[in-house]
Motif scaffolding. Sequence first.
Motif, mmCIF file in Angstrom:
data_model
loop_
_atom_site.group_PDB
_atom_site.id
_atom_site.type_symbol
_atom_site.label_atom_id
_atom_site.label_comp_id
_atom_site.label_asym_id
_atom_site.label_seq_id
_atom_site.Cartn_x
_atom_site.Cartn_y
_atom_site.Cartn_z
ATOM 1 N N ALA A 61 7.199 -2.708 -1.443
ATOM 2 C CA ALA A 61 5.806 -3.085 -1.686
ATOM 3 C C ALA A 61 5.786 -3.828 -3.012
ATOM 4 C CB ALA A 61 4.918 -1.848 -1.757
ATOM 5 N N GLU A 62 5.091 -4.954 -3.030
ATOM 6 C CA GLU A 62 4.986 -5.786 -4.225
ATOM 7 C C GLU A 62 3.522 -5.818 -4.661
ATOM 8 O OE1 GLU A 62 6.421 -9.708 -3.220
ATOM 9 O OE2 GLU A 62 7.889 -8.848 -1.844
ATOM 10 N N LEU A 63 3.297 -5.745 -5.951
ATOM 11 C CA LEU A 63 1.959 -5.879 -6.517
ATOM 12 C C LEU A 63 2.016 -7.027 -7.519
ATOM 13 C CD1 LEU A 63 -0.900 -4.577 -6.543
ATOM 14 C CD2 LEU A 63 -0.144 -3.285 -8.546
ATOM 15 N N GLU A 75 -2.512 -9.007 -5.787
ATOM 16 C CA GLU A 75 -2.196 -9.129 -4.366
ATOM 17 C C GLU A 75 -1.034 -8.210 -4.057
ATOM 18 O OE1 GLU A 75 -1.386 -12.458 -0.942
ATOM 19 O OE2 GLU A 75 -0.950 -12.993 -3.019
ATOM 20 N N ALA A 76 -1.124 -7.517 -2.936
ATOM 21 C CA ALA A 76 -0.042 -6.652 -2.489
ATOM 22 C C ALA A 76 0.630 -7.279 -1.278
ATOM 23 C CB ALA A 76 -0.575 -5.268 -2.128
ATOM 24 N N MET A 94 1.959 1.670 0.499
ATOM 25 C CA MET A 94 0.573 1.273 0.182
ATOM 26 C C MET A 94 -0.058 2.277 -0.779
ATOM 27 S SD MET A 94 -2.051 -0.817 0.601
ATOM 28 C CE MET A 94 -2.195 -1.668 2.173
ATOM 29 N N ILE A 97 1.333 1.656 -4.214
ATOM 30 C CA ILE A 97 0.816 0.419 -4.808
ATOM 31 C C ILE A 97 -0.606 0.618 -5.307
ATOM 32 C CG2 ILE A 97 -0.082 -1.866 -4.106
ATOM 33 C CD1 ILE A 97 2.851 -1.944 -4.981
ATOM 34 N N ALA A 101 -1.839 0.288 -9.087
ATOM 35 C CA ALA A 101 -2.925 -0.632 -9.441
ATOM 36 C C ALA A 101 -3.990 0.104 -10.244
ATOM 37 C CB ALA A 101 -3.526 -1.251 -8.181
ATOM 38 N N VAL A 109 -7.415 -4.868 -4.958
ATOM 39 C CA VAL A 109 -6.119 -5.231 -4.393
ATOM 40 C C VAL A 109 -6.385 -6.001 -3.107
ATOM 41 C CG1 VAL A 109 -3.938 -4.382 -3.431
ATOM 42 C CG2 VAL A 109 -4.965 -3.232 -5.417
ATOM 43 N N VAL A 111 -4.746 -8.011 0.283
ATOM 44 C CA VAL A 111 -3.611 -8.233 1.184
ATOM 45 C C VAL A 111 -3.998 -9.353 2.136
ATOM 46 C CG1 VAL A 111 -2.643 -5.911 1.075
ATOM 47 C CG2 VAL A 111 -4.369 -6.424 2.785
#
Length: 179
Positions: A61-63, A75-76, A94, A97, A101, A109, A111
């Motif tokens: 998972a990227e934030l 953005e996730a 999720m 993340i 956040a 956030v 997506v």
Amino acid sequence: MRRSDEAAYRAHLLRLDQQTRRGRFGHGVSDDFLSDYAARTIASEATLHGYFEDGLLRGVAELHPLGSMDVATAEAAFSVEPGWQGRGIGSMLMERILSTACARGISRVIVTCQASNRTMRRLATGFAAELEIIGDEVMGQMTTPRPTAFTYAREAIEEGYDFATALMDATWPMRPKSS
């Protein structure tokens, strides 16, 4: 994940099949693109959380913090390898993340996925995302709660656990060689 995980991250991305690559990036991408993307992302301001199984990175998972907006926004993005999908890894990532956040003062956030990506749409709605269809894409927005002392404590505990796990994975088992 840390800079030292770049090779594991690149290998994870390269194991994604074409369908999963399209689901993650919105279109087909080459191995060279993925190698460059891994290096850029690890070096960026993004926060990455990974799911490791048997020492291999199987989900990420990227934030990504977004520029200067009125509301702190990020953005996730998610990728889970074929064969590991449908096991709840995306939901776990999720949750992590959104917790990250919140602890970092990011209140919104976002997506984005293709309208045909039912898995990502289900994941987002499972976390109360408001979905908006824009052409052949879907954008979901989630609001994080205001951080509390518990938020920061949880983040510190999770980071400590991740560090300890990584340390154990790197050093265990350290068995003496038999002659």
